[in-house]
Motif scaffolding. Sequence first.
Motif, mmCIF file in Angstrom:
data_model
loop_
_atom_site.group_PDB
_atom_site.id
_atom_site.type_symbol
_atom_site.label_atom_id
_atom_site.label_comp_id
_atom_site.label_asym_id
_atom_site.label_seq_id
_atom_site.Cartn_x
_atom_site.Cartn_y
_atom_site.Cartn_z
ATOM 1 N N UNK A 80 48.317 -25.653 -40.596
ATOM 2 C CA UNK A 80 47.280 -24.796 -40.019
ATOM 3 C C UNK A 80 45.960 -25.552 -39.882
ATOM 4 N N UNK A 81 45.613 -26.365 -40.875
ATOM 5 C CA UNK A 81 44.301 -27.030 -40.892
ATOM 6 C C UNK A 81 44.303 -28.317 -40.076
ATOM 7 N N UNK A 82 45.425 -29.042 -40.081
ATOM 8 C CA UNK A 82 45.450 -30.367 -39.455
ATOM 9 C C UNK A 82 46.402 -30.465 -38.268
ATOM 10 N N UNK A 83 47.200 -29.452 -38.024
ATOM 11 C CA UNK A 83 48.190 -29.535 -36.967
ATOM 12 C C UNK A 83 49.543 -29.942 -37.522
ATOM 13 N N UNK A 84 50.593 -29.547 -36.819
ATOM 14 C CA UNK A 84 51.951 -29.800 -37.317
ATOM 15 C C UNK A 84 52.388 -31.241 -37.089
ATOM 16 N N UNK A 85 51.987 -31.837 -35.992
ATOM 17 C CA UNK A 85 52.538 -33.141 -35.601
ATOM 18 C C UNK A 85 52.046 -34.291 -36.463
ATOM 19 N N UNK A 86 50.865 -34.171 -37.050
ATOM 20 C CA UNK A 86 50.296 -35.309 -37.773
ATOM 21 C C UNK A 86 49.841 -36.420 -36.850
ATOM 22 N N UNK A 87 49.603 -36.107 -35.615
ATOM 23 C CA UNK A 87 49.181 -37.076 -34.603
ATOM 24 C C UNK A 87 47.924 -36.562 -33.892
ATOM 25 N N UNK A 88 47.131 -37.444 -33.263
ATOM 26 C CA UNK A 88 47.329 -38.896 -33.172
ATOM 27 C C UNK A 88 46.900 -39.598 -34.455
ATOM 28 N N UNK A 89 47.668 -40.586 -34.811
ATOM 29 C CA UNK A 89 47.390 -41.332 -36.036
ATOM 30 C C UNK A 89 47.919 -42.742 -35.861
ATOM 31 N N UNK A 90 47.151 -43.702 -36.328
ATOM 32 C CA UNK A 90 47.547 -45.096 -36.206
ATOM 33 C C UNK A 90 47.270 -45.799 -37.528
ATOM 34 N N UNK A 91 48.247 -46.490 -38.078
ATOM 35 C CA UNK A 91 48.023 -47.165 -39.368
ATOM 36 C C UNK A 91 47.013 -48.288 -39.244
ATOM 37 N N UNK A 92 46.386 -48.611 -40.363
ATOM 38 C CA UNK A 92 45.398 -49.696 -40.376
ATOM 39 C C UNK A 92 46.076 -51.009 -40.005
ATOM 40 N N UNK A 93 45.294 -51.904 -39.430
ATOM 41 C CA UNK A 93 45.836 -53.206 -39.019
ATOM 42 C C UNK A 93 44.741 -54.088 -38.468
ATOM 43 N N UNK A 94 45.052 -54.741 -37.353
ATOM 44 C CA UNK A 94 44.116 -55.669 -36.720
ATOM 45 C C UNK A 94 43.766 -55.173 -35.311
ATOM 46 N N UNK A 95 42.505 -55.322 -34.961
ATOM 47 C CA UNK A 95 42.081 -55.036 -33.591
ATOM 48 C C UNK A 95 42.484 -56.187 -32.681
ATOM 49 N N UNK A 96 42.308 -56.013 -31.372
ATOM 50 C CA UNK A 96 42.680 -57.063 -30.421
ATOM 51 C C UNK A 96 41.867 -58.334 -30.618
ATOM 52 N N UNK A 97 40.639 -58.192 -31.114
ATOM 53 C CA UNK A 97 39.806 -59.382 -31.336
ATOM 54 C C UNK A 97 40.040 -60.019 -32.700
ATOM 55 N N UNK A 98 41.016 -59.515 -33.435
ATOM 56 C CA UNK A 98 41.362 -60.109 -34.722
ATOM 57 C C UNK A 98 40.645 -59.510 -35.911
ATOM 58 N N UNK A 99 39.709 -58.600 -35.699
ATOM 59 C CA UNK A 99 38.999 -57.976 -36.822
ATOM 60 C C UNK A 99 39.864 -56.897 -37.457
ATOM 61 N N UNK A 100 39.543 -56.601 -38.720
ATOM 62 C CA UNK A 100 40.299 -55.575 -39.446
ATOM 63 C C UNK A 100 39.990 -54.192 -38.887
ATOM 64 N N UNK A 101 41.032 -53.398 -38.731
ATOM 65 C CA UNK A 101 40.862 -52.018 -38.294
ATOM 66 C C UNK A 101 41.080 -51.103 -39.490
ATOM 67 N N UNK A 102 40.011 -50.426 -39.955
ATOM 68 C CA UNK A 102 40.160 -49.559 -41.135
ATOM 69 C C UNK A 102 41.044 -48.366 -40.834
ATOM 70 N N UNK A 103 41.581 -47.818 -41.899
ATOM 71 C CA UNK A 103 42.447 -46.658 -41.743
ATOM 72 C C UNK A 103 41.610 -45.413 -41.436
ATOM 73 N N UNK A 104 41.965 -44.721 -40.401
ATOM 74 C CA UNK A 104 41.315 -43.465 -40.051
ATOM 75 C C UNK A 104 42.324 -42.340 -40.213
ATOM 76 N N UNK A 105 41.898 -41.305 -40.957
ATOM 77 C CA UNK A 105 42.777 -40.177 -41.238
ATOM 78 C C UNK A 105 42.419 -39.003 -40.334
ATOM 79 N N UNK A 106 43.366 -38.110 -40.140
ATOM 80 C CA UNK A 106 43.150 -36.950 -39.274
ATOM 81 C C UNK A 106 42.174 -35.985 -39.940
#
Length: 479
Positions: A362-388
Amino acid sequence: MSARPNQRNIKWVEGLRGITSVLVITTHVSRAFDFALFWPADSKDGTPRLLQLPYLRIPWQGRIGVPIFAFLTGFVCAYKPLKLAYQQGNQAASLKSIARSAFRRPPRLILPALIATLISFVLSSLGGYKAANHCDSFWVRFDAPDLVPFKEGVRRLFRTSLTTWTNTENVYDRHQWAMRPLLIGAFQVYIVLAATIGMRFKYRVLVHVLLILYWLMNVNALTETFGAMLALGTLLAELSQHRPTQNFISTHQRLLTYVVAPLILLVGGFIGSYPQEHEDWSSWSRFLHSHLVKGGSIVVPEGSNVNRRTSGFFIMCAAVSLFLSPLFQKLLSHRLLIWLGHHSFAVYLVHGTILRTVGIWIVYGISGEPWEPAGKNEDGTDRPQEWIPPRGRSYKMVAVVVFTALTYAAAWAWMKWVDTACARTTQWLENKVFDDDEGEGNGGLAEKGFAHGNGNGNVSAGVPRPQNHQDGERKLPPP
Protein backbone atom coordinates in the motif's frame (compact mmCIF):
# COMPACT_ATOMS: atom_id res chain seq x y z
CA MET A 1 -13.26 -9.11 53.68
CA SER A 2 -10.84 -11.99 53.28
CA ALA A 3 -9.65 -13.07 49.88
CA ARG A 4 -9.97 -16.66 48.84
CA PRO A 5 -7.11 -17.73 46.55
CA ASN A 6 -9.19 -20.38 44.81
CA GLN A 7 -11.64 -17.67 43.75
CA ARG A 8 -8.96 -15.27 42.59
CA ASN A 9 -9.57 -13.61 39.22
CA ILE A 10 -6.80 -14.45 36.77
CA LYS A 11 -8.66 -13.41 33.63
CA TRP A 12 -6.37 -10.37 33.67
CA VAL A 13 -3.59 -12.64 32.41
CA GLU A 14 -5.41 -13.09 29.10
CA GLY A 15 -6.25 -9.38 29.01
CA LEU A 16 -2.62 -8.42 29.53
CA ARG A 17 -1.67 -10.82 26.77
CA GLY A 18 -4.16 -9.08 24.50
CA ILE A 19 -2.71 -5.63 25.23
CA THR A 20 0.76 -7.02 24.57
CA SER A 21 -0.23 -8.23 21.10
CA VAL A 22 -1.49 -4.72 20.32
CA LEU A 23 1.80 -3.25 21.60
CA VAL A 24 3.76 -5.58 19.30
CA ILE A 25 1.77 -4.32 16.33
CA THR A 26 2.15 -0.64 17.25
CA THR A 27 5.91 -0.81 17.70
CA HIS A 28 6.44 -2.63 14.42
CA VAL A 29 4.24 -0.13 12.60
CA SER A 30 6.33 2.71 14.03
CA ARG A 31 9.54 0.94 13.05
CA ALA A 32 8.30 0.50 9.51
CA PHE A 33 6.70 3.89 8.85
CA ASP A 34 7.90 6.39 11.50
CA PHE A 35 11.18 5.35 13.09
CA ALA A 36 11.64 8.83 14.62
CA LEU A 37 9.08 7.86 17.29
CA PHE A 38 11.93 5.93 18.90
CA TRP A 39 13.71 9.24 19.57
CA PRO A 40 12.77 11.90 22.17
CA ALA A 41 12.42 14.47 19.36
CA ASP A 42 12.89 14.69 15.61
CA SER A 43 16.07 16.78 16.06
CA LYS A 44 18.41 17.92 18.81
CA ASP A 45 16.56 20.31 21.15
CA GLY A 46 13.62 20.27 18.75
CA THR A 47 10.04 20.31 19.95
CA PRO A 48 8.91 16.72 20.58
CA ARG A 49 5.77 15.36 19.04
CA LEU A 50 2.98 14.18 21.35
CA LEU A 51 3.87 10.49 20.89
CA GLN A 52 7.54 11.21 21.68
CA LEU A 53 6.80 12.44 25.21
CA PRO A 54 7.46 10.26 28.29
CA TYR A 55 4.78 7.63 29.00
CA LEU A 56 3.00 8.27 25.68
CA ARG A 57 6.03 6.99 23.78
CA ILE A 58 6.12 3.58 25.49
CA PRO A 59 3.73 1.71 23.15
CA TRP A 60 5.52 3.00 20.04
CA GLN A 61 9.13 2.61 21.08
CA GLY A 62 8.83 -1.14 21.62
CA ARG A 63 11.02 -3.33 23.84
CA ILE A 64 8.15 -4.29 26.16
CA GLY A 65 6.11 -6.88 24.23
CA VAL A 66 8.48 -9.84 24.56
CA PRO A 67 9.30 -9.19 28.26
CA ILE A 68 5.58 -9.21 29.05
CA PHE A 69 5.22 -12.53 27.23
CA ALA A 70 8.13 -13.84 29.33
CA PHE A 71 6.47 -12.67 32.54
CA LEU A 72 3.19 -14.30 31.53
CA THR A 73 5.03 -17.52 30.67
CA GLY A 74 6.45 -17.65 34.19
CA PHE A 75 3.07 -16.90 35.75
CA VAL A 76 0.95 -19.28 33.65
CA CYS A 77 3.40 -22.20 33.73
CA ALA A 78 3.60 -21.97 37.53
CA TYR A 79 0.00 -21.19 38.46
CA LYS A 80 -1.69 -24.58 38.02
CA PRO A 81 1.08 -26.75 39.55
CA LEU A 82 1.30 -24.38 42.53
CA LYS A 83 -2.47 -24.44 42.93
CA LEU A 84 -2.47 -28.24 43.02
CA ALA A 85 0.37 -28.40 45.54
CA TYR A 86 -0.51 -25.35 47.58
CA GLN A 87 -4.29 -25.33 47.89
CA GLN A 88 -5.11 -28.99 47.38
CA GLY A 89 -1.98 -30.43 49.00
CA ASN A 90 -1.42 -32.82 46.12
CA GLN A 91 2.27 -32.73 45.24
CA ALA A 92 2.03 -35.86 43.10
CA ALA A 93 -0.66 -34.28 40.92
CA SER A 94 1.41 -31.11 40.74
CA LEU A 95 4.46 -32.98 39.45
CA LYS A 96 2.31 -34.81 36.90
CA SER A 97 0.90 -31.47 35.77
CA ILE A 98 4.45 -30.15 35.33
CA ALA A 99 5.40 -33.22 33.29
CA ARG A 100 2.42 -32.91 30.97
CA SER A 101 2.88 -29.16 30.56
CA ALA A 102 6.55 -29.67 29.73
CA PHE A 103 5.58 -32.23 27.09
CA ARG A 104 2.94 -29.99 25.52
CA ARG A 105 5.04 -26.84 25.39
CA PRO A 106 7.42 -27.73 22.49
CA PRO A 107 4.79 -28.89 19.95
CA ARG A 108 2.42 -26.05 20.89
CA LEU A 109 5.18 -23.58 20.00
CA ILE A 110 7.06 -25.40 17.26
CA LEU A 111 4.15 -26.59 15.09
CA PRO A 112 2.49 -23.16 14.64
CA ALA A 113 5.88 -21.49 14.15
CA LEU A 114 6.77 -23.96 11.39
CA ILE A 115 3.48 -23.32 9.61
CA ALA A 116 4.00 -19.54 9.80
CA THR A 117 7.52 -19.97 8.42
CA LEU A 118 6.21 -22.12 5.56
CA ILE A 119 3.63 -19.47 4.62
CA SER A 120 6.34 -16.81 4.57
CA PHE A 121 8.52 -19.08 2.40
CA VAL A 122 5.71 -19.45 -0.15
CA LEU A 123 5.20 -15.68 -0.32
CA SER A 124 8.93 -15.15 -0.69
CA SER A 125 9.14 -17.68 -3.52
CA LEU A 126 6.33 -15.84 -5.31
CA GLY A 127 8.14 -12.51 -5.01
CA GLY A 128 5.83 -11.14 -2.34
CA TYR A 129 8.66 -9.38 -0.50
CA LYS A 130 10.12 -7.58 -3.49
CA ALA A 131 8.67 -4.21 -2.47
CA ALA A 132 9.91 -4.73 1.09
CA ASN A 133 13.39 -5.52 -0.25
CA HIS A 134 13.51 -2.23 -2.18
CA CYS A 135 11.76 0.24 0.16
CA ASP A 136 13.56 3.02 2.05
CA SER A 137 12.80 1.55 5.51
CA PHE A 138 15.95 -0.16 6.75
CA TRP A 139 14.07 -2.16 9.38
CA VAL A 140 11.62 -3.55 6.78
CA ARG A 141 14.46 -4.45 4.40
CA PHE A 142 16.27 -6.25 7.21
CA ASP A 143 13.17 -8.25 8.12
CA ALA A 144 12.23 -9.24 4.57
CA PRO A 145 13.96 -12.31 3.07
CA ASP A 146 15.75 -11.79 -0.24
CA LEU A 147 14.38 -13.51 -3.31
CA VAL A 148 16.56 -16.52 -4.16
CA PRO A 149 16.17 -19.42 -6.63
CA PHE A 150 13.52 -21.90 -5.52
CA LYS A 151 16.01 -24.70 -4.83
CA GLU A 152 18.08 -22.43 -2.62
CA GLY A 153 14.89 -21.21 -0.97
CA VAL A 154 13.90 -24.76 -0.02
CA ARG A 155 17.33 -25.34 1.53
CA ARG A 156 17.01 -22.04 3.38
CA LEU A 157 13.55 -23.08 4.62
CA PHE A 158 14.86 -26.28 6.19
CA ARG A 159 17.88 -24.48 7.59
CA THR A 160 15.88 -21.66 9.14
CA SER A 161 13.31 -24.09 10.57
CA LEU A 162 16.18 -25.52 12.60
CA THR A 163 18.06 -22.34 13.47
CA THR A 164 14.89 -20.78 14.92
CA TRP A 165 15.36 -23.22 17.80
CA THR A 166 19.17 -23.24 17.92
CA ASN A 167 20.34 -19.64 17.50
CA THR A 168 16.99 -17.73 17.10
CA GLU A 169 17.67 -16.94 13.41
CA ASN A 170 14.65 -17.19 11.13
CA VAL A 171 15.20 -15.54 7.76
CA TYR A 172 11.55 -15.90 6.74
CA ASP A 173 10.09 -14.50 9.96
CA ARG A 174 12.62 -12.69 12.13
CA HIS A 175 9.96 -11.96 14.73
CA GLN A 176 10.27 -15.58 15.80
CA TRP A 177 13.61 -14.79 17.45
CA ALA A 178 11.85 -14.86 20.84
CA MET A 179 10.43 -18.37 20.42
CA ARG A 180 13.55 -20.22 21.52
CA PRO A 181 14.21 -18.21 24.71
CA LEU A 182 10.52 -18.42 25.62
CA LEU A 183 10.61 -22.21 25.18
CA ILE A 184 13.78 -22.50 27.25
CA GLY A 185 12.30 -20.14 29.82
CA ALA A 186 9.24 -22.33 30.25
CA PHE A 187 11.49 -25.29 31.04
CA GLN A 188 13.41 -23.15 33.52
CA VAL A 189 10.11 -22.58 35.30
CA TYR A 190 9.29 -26.30 35.24
CA ILE A 191 12.69 -27.18 36.71
CA VAL A 192 12.33 -24.62 39.49
CA LEU A 193 8.84 -25.87 40.31
CA ALA A 194 9.89 -29.51 40.37
CA ALA A 195 12.90 -28.71 42.57
CA THR A 196 10.97 -26.58 45.08
CA ILE A 197 7.49 -28.13 45.14
CA GLY A 198 8.19 -29.83 48.47
CA MET A 199 9.63 -26.74 50.17
CA ARG A 200 7.81 -24.62 52.70
CA PHE A 201 6.31 -21.40 51.37
CA LYS A 202 8.89 -18.94 52.66
CA TYR A 203 11.77 -20.91 51.21
CA ARG A 204 10.11 -21.23 47.82
CA VAL A 205 9.59 -17.47 47.79
CA LEU A 206 13.24 -17.00 48.75
CA VAL A 207 14.28 -19.11 45.74
CA HIS A 208 12.17 -16.99 43.38
CA VAL A 209 13.56 -13.73 44.80
CA LEU A 210 17.14 -14.98 44.54
CA LEU A 211 16.54 -15.99 40.94
CA ILE A 212 15.23 -12.51 40.12
CA LEU A 213 18.29 -10.92 41.73
CA TYR A 214 20.60 -13.33 39.94
CA TRP A 215 19.21 -12.46 36.53
CA LEU A 216 19.24 -8.73 37.25
CA MET A 217 22.88 -8.87 38.40
CA ASN A 218 23.79 -10.84 35.28
CA VAL A 219 24.76 -8.42 32.49
CA ASN A 220 24.71 -11.01 29.71
CA ALA A 221 22.33 -10.55 26.79
CA LEU A 222 18.57 -10.62 27.45
CA THR A 223 18.79 -11.68 31.10
CA GLU A 224 16.45 -8.85 32.08
CA THR A 225 14.10 -9.70 29.22
CA PHE A 226 13.65 -13.39 29.97
CA GLY A 227 15.32 -14.68 33.15
CA ALA A 228 14.15 -11.94 35.51
CA MET A 229 10.66 -11.75 34.01
CA LEU A 230 10.16 -15.51 34.18
CA ALA A 231 11.19 -15.58 37.84
CA LEU A 232 8.95 -12.61 38.63
CA GLY A 233 6.00 -14.38 37.02
CA THR A 234 6.66 -17.49 39.11
CA LEU A 235 6.95 -15.39 42.29
CA LEU A 236 3.64 -13.61 41.68
CA ALA A 237 1.96 -16.93 40.85
CA GLU A 238 3.21 -18.16 44.21
CA LEU A 239 1.89 -15.11 46.06
CA SER A 240 -1.43 -15.46 44.25
CA GLN A 241 -1.94 -18.74 46.11
CA HIS A 242 -0.89 -17.34 49.51
CA ARG A 243 -3.95 -16.56 51.63
CA PRO A 244 -2.25 -14.05 54.01
CA THR A 245 -0.93 -12.06 51.03
CA GLN A 246 -4.36 -11.98 49.39
CA ASN A 247 -6.01 -11.02 52.69
CA PHE A 248 -3.54 -8.14 53.05
CA ILE A 249 -4.33 -6.90 49.53
CA SER A 250 -8.07 -7.12 50.22
CA THR A 251 -7.76 -5.30 53.55
CA HIS A 252 -5.70 -2.43 52.08
CA GLN A 253 -7.35 -2.44 48.67
CA ARG A 254 -8.05 1.30 48.43
CA LEU A 255 -4.55 2.33 49.51
CA LEU A 256 -2.86 -0.15 47.16
CA THR A 257 -5.17 0.60 44.21
CA TYR A 258 -5.26 4.37 44.32
CA VAL A 259 -1.88 5.27 45.85
CA VAL A 260 0.79 2.55 45.87
CA ALA A 261 0.11 0.88 42.51
CA PRO A 262 -0.17 4.16 40.53
CA LEU A 263 3.04 5.52 42.11
CA ILE A 264 4.95 2.36 41.20
CA LEU A 265 3.53 2.52 37.68
CA LEU A 266 4.44 6.21 37.27
CA VAL A 267 8.04 5.70 38.40
CA GLY A 268 8.45 2.64 36.21
CA GLY A 269 6.83 4.33 33.22
CA PHE A 270 9.14 7.34 33.40
CA ILE A 271 12.23 5.15 33.49
CA GLY A 272 10.77 2.86 30.83
CA SER A 273 10.40 5.86 28.51
CA TYR A 274 14.17 5.97 27.98
CA PRO A 275 14.62 6.48 24.20
CA GLN A 276 16.17 4.02 21.78
CA GLU A 277 18.58 6.62 20.41
CA HIS A 278 19.56 10.28 20.81
CA GLU A 279 18.92 10.49 24.53
CA ASP A 280 20.82 13.82 24.47
CA TRP A 281 18.09 15.46 22.36
CA SER A 282 15.74 16.18 25.28
CA SER A 283 16.10 17.36 28.88
CA TRP A 284 14.13 14.50 30.45
CA SER A 285 16.13 11.82 28.62
CA ARG A 286 19.39 13.58 29.54
CA PHE A 287 18.23 13.45 33.17
CA LEU A 288 17.64 9.70 32.97
CA HIS A 289 20.97 9.17 31.27
CA SER A 290 22.93 11.10 33.89
CA HIS A 291 21.24 9.45 36.89
CA LEU A 292 20.78 5.87 35.65
CA VAL A 293 23.19 5.15 32.83
CA LYS A 294 26.28 7.28 33.29
CA GLY A 295 28.54 5.38 35.68
CA GLY A 296 25.97 2.61 36.13
CA SER A 297 23.18 2.21 38.68
CA ILE A 298 21.03 -0.43 40.34
CA VAL A 299 18.53 -0.19 37.50
CA VAL A 300 21.15 -0.15 34.73
CA PRO A 301 24.38 -1.85 35.85
CA GLU A 302 27.50 -1.09 33.85
CA GLY A 303 27.86 -3.39 30.86
CA SER A 304 24.13 -4.13 30.58
CA ASN A 305 21.79 -3.21 27.72
CA VAL A 306 20.44 0.22 28.66
CA ASN A 307 17.24 0.07 26.61
CA ARG A 308 16.26 -3.40 27.73
CA ARG A 309 17.09 -2.65 31.36
CA THR A 310 14.90 0.43 31.50
CA SER A 311 12.06 -1.34 29.72
CA GLY A 312 12.49 -4.38 31.96
CA PHE A 313 12.26 -2.17 35.04
CA PHE A 314 9.00 -0.73 33.73
CA ILE A 315 7.55 -4.20 33.10
CA MET A 316 8.44 -5.29 36.63
CA CYS A 317 6.79 -2.18 38.07
CA ALA A 318 3.71 -2.72 35.90
CA ALA A 319 3.46 -6.38 36.96
CA VAL A 320 3.71 -5.53 40.66
CA SER A 321 1.16 -2.72 40.27
CA LEU A 322 -1.22 -5.07 38.53
CA PHE A 323 -0.74 -7.71 41.22
CA LEU A 324 -1.48 -5.19 44.00
CA SER A 325 -4.56 -3.65 42.39
CA PRO A 326 -7.79 -5.67 42.01
CA LEU A 327 -9.18 -2.72 40.04
CA PHE A 328 -6.42 -2.96 37.44
CA GLN A 329 -7.06 -6.70 37.21
CA LYS A 330 -10.78 -6.09 36.69
CA LEU A 331 -10.07 -3.58 33.92
CA LEU A 332 -7.84 -6.09 32.16
CA SER A 333 -10.56 -8.72 32.44
CA HIS A 334 -12.76 -6.96 29.89
CA ARG A 335 -14.08 -9.42 27.33
CA LEU A 336 -12.58 -7.46 24.42
CA LEU A 337 -9.10 -7.69 25.95
CA ILE A 338 -9.67 -11.38 26.67
CA TRP A 339 -10.60 -11.91 23.01
CA LEU A 340 -7.41 -10.11 21.97
CA GLY A 341 -5.43 -12.23 24.38
CA HIS A 342 -6.91 -15.44 23.02
CA HIS A 343 -5.63 -14.44 19.58
CA SER A 344 -2.30 -12.96 20.74
CA PHE A 345 -0.04 -15.86 19.70
CA ALA A 346 -1.63 -15.98 16.26
CA VAL A 347 -1.17 -12.21 15.93
CA TYR A 348 2.49 -12.59 16.83
CA LEU A 349 2.97 -15.22 14.13
CA VAL A 350 1.08 -13.58 11.25
CA HIS A 351 1.51 -9.83 11.70
CA GLY A 352 5.07 -9.61 10.37
CA THR A 353 4.26 -11.39 7.14
CA ILE A 354 1.19 -9.21 6.53
CA LEU A 355 3.11 -6.02 7.32
CA ARG A 356 5.96 -6.86 4.92
CA THR A 357 3.52 -7.69 2.13
CA VAL A 358 0.14 -5.94 2.14
CA GLY A 359 1.23 -3.07 4.40
CA ILE A 360 4.31 -2.32 2.32
CA TRP A 361 2.42 -2.77 -0.97
CA ILE A 362 0.00 0.00 0.00
CA VAL A 363 2.77 2.46 0.93
CA TYR A 364 5.41 1.61 -1.68
CA GLY A 365 3.57 -0.23 -4.45
CA ILE A 366 3.40 -3.94 -5.20
CA SER A 367 6.05 -4.18 -7.92
CA GLY A 368 9.01 -2.80 -5.98
CA GLU A 369 9.99 -0.90 -9.12
CA PRO A 370 11.60 1.19 -10.48
CA TRP A 371 14.68 0.16 -8.59
CA GLU A 372 18.29 -0.25 -9.59
CA PRO A 373 21.05 -1.75 -7.43
CA ALA A 374 24.10 0.32 -6.56
CA GLY A 375 27.02 0.11 -8.96
CA LYS A 376 28.98 2.29 -11.34
CA ASN A 377 27.82 5.19 -13.49
CA GLU A 378 28.82 5.44 -17.15
CA ASP A 379 31.67 7.78 -16.24
CA GLY A 380 33.06 5.26 -13.76
CA THR A 381 31.92 7.02 -10.58
CA ASP A 382 30.15 5.14 -7.80
CA ARG A 383 26.37 5.14 -7.95
CA PRO A 384 24.89 5.11 -4.43
CA GLN A 385 21.97 2.91 -3.62
CA GLU A 386 18.63 4.66 -3.92
CA TRP A 387 15.61 3.09 -2.25
CA ILE A 388 11.96 3.49 -3.19
CA PRO A 389 10.35 6.33 -1.17
CA PRO A 390 6.84 6.07 0.34
CA ARG A 391 3.90 7.43 -1.61
CA GLY A 392 2.73 9.73 1.16
CA ARG A 393 1.30 10.05 4.66
CA SER A 394 -2.25 9.18 3.63
CA TYR A 395 -1.04 5.89 2.18
CA LYS A 396 0.64 5.09 5.50
CA MET A 397 -2.59 5.74 7.38
CA VAL A 398 -4.53 3.48 5.03
CA ALA A 399 -1.83 0.83 5.35
CA VAL A 400 -2.05 0.86 9.15
CA VAL A 401 -5.84 0.41 9.10
CA VAL A 402 -5.79 -2.34 6.47
CA PHE A 403 -2.82 -4.09 8.06
CA THR A 404 -4.45 -4.12 11.52
CA ALA A 405 -7.77 -5.40 10.18
CA LEU A 406 -6.11 -8.13 8.10
CA THR A 407 -3.88 -9.15 11.00
CA TYR A 408 -6.75 -9.80 13.39
CA ALA A 409 -8.86 -11.42 10.68
CA ALA A 410 -5.97 -13.74 9.91
CA ALA A 411 -5.43 -14.37 13.63
CA TRP A 412 -9.09 -15.35 14.00
CA ALA A 413 -8.82 -17.78 11.09
CA TRP A 414 -5.53 -19.08 12.47
CA MET A 415 -7.05 -19.86 15.87
CA LYS A 416 -10.13 -21.45 14.27
CA TRP A 417 -8.26 -23.84 11.98
CA VAL A 418 -4.47 -23.87 12.35
CA ASP A 419 -4.17 -23.60 16.12
CA THR A 420 -7.04 -26.05 16.63
CA ALA A 421 -5.28 -28.60 14.42
CA CYS A 422 -2.01 -28.09 16.30
CA ALA A 423 -3.82 -28.48 19.63
CA ARG A 424 -5.45 -31.73 18.47
CA THR A 425 -2.11 -33.06 17.28
CA THR A 426 -0.49 -32.21 20.58
CA GLN A 427 -3.33 -33.81 22.52
CA TRP A 428 -3.03 -36.98 20.41
CA LEU A 429 0.69 -37.13 21.15
CA GLU A 430 0.08 -36.57 24.85
CA ASN A 431 -2.51 -39.34 25.02
CA LYS A 432 -0.15 -41.63 23.14
CA VAL A 433 2.86 -40.95 25.35
CA PHE A 434 1.34 -40.60 28.82
CA ASP A 435 -0.53 -43.18 30.88
CA ASP A 436 -4.05 -42.37 31.96
CA ASP A 437 -4.63 -40.19 34.99
CA GLU A 438 -5.86 -43.11 37.09
CA GLY A 439 -2.42 -44.64 37.21
CA GLU A 440 -0.07 -46.57 34.99
CA GLY A 441 -1.97 -48.27 32.20
CA ASN A 442 -1.53 -51.75 30.83
CA GLY A 443 0.77 -50.51 28.12
CA GLY A 444 3.17 -49.03 30.63
CA LEU A 445 3.13 -52.18 32.75
CA ALA A 446 3.70 -54.37 29.71
CA GLU A 447 6.74 -52.34 28.72
CA LYS A 448 8.23 -53.10 32.12
CA GLY A 449 7.40 -56.79 31.89
CA PHE A 450 4.68 -56.76 34.56
CA ALA A 451 1.68 -57.33 32.31
CA HIS A 452 0.75 -58.96 29.03
CA GLY A 453 -2.22 -58.11 26.84
CA ASN A 454 -4.75 -60.84 26.11
CA GLY A 455 -5.80 -59.35 22.82
CA ASN A 456 -8.71 -57.43 24.33
CA GLY A 457 -6.62 -54.77 25.99
CA ASN A 458 -6.91 -56.53 29.38
CA VAL A 459 -4.16 -57.79 31.59
CA SER A 460 -3.76 -61.56 31.45
CA ALA A 461 -5.15 -63.36 34.43
CA GLY A 462 -2.00 -65.43 34.83
CA VAL A 463 0.15 -62.43 35.67
CA PRO A 464 0.56 -62.00 39.43
CA ARG A 465 -0.50 -58.66 40.82
CA PRO A 466 0.70 -57.05 44.02
CA GLN A 467 -1.83 -57.48 46.82
CA ASN A 468 -2.74 -55.06 49.55
CA HIS A 469 -2.59 -56.46 53.07
CA GLN A 470 -3.47 -54.90 56.34
CA ASP A 471 -1.34 -54.62 59.47
CA GLY A 472 1.83 -55.20 57.49
CA GLU A 473 1.15 -58.99 57.28
CA ARG A 474 2.08 -60.96 54.17
CA LYS A 475 0.30 -64.20 53.32
CA LEU A 476 2.33 -67.32 52.77
CA PRO A 477 2.35 -68.69 49.25
CA PRO A 478 0.01 -71.64 48.68
CA PRO A 479 1.55 -75.12 49.28
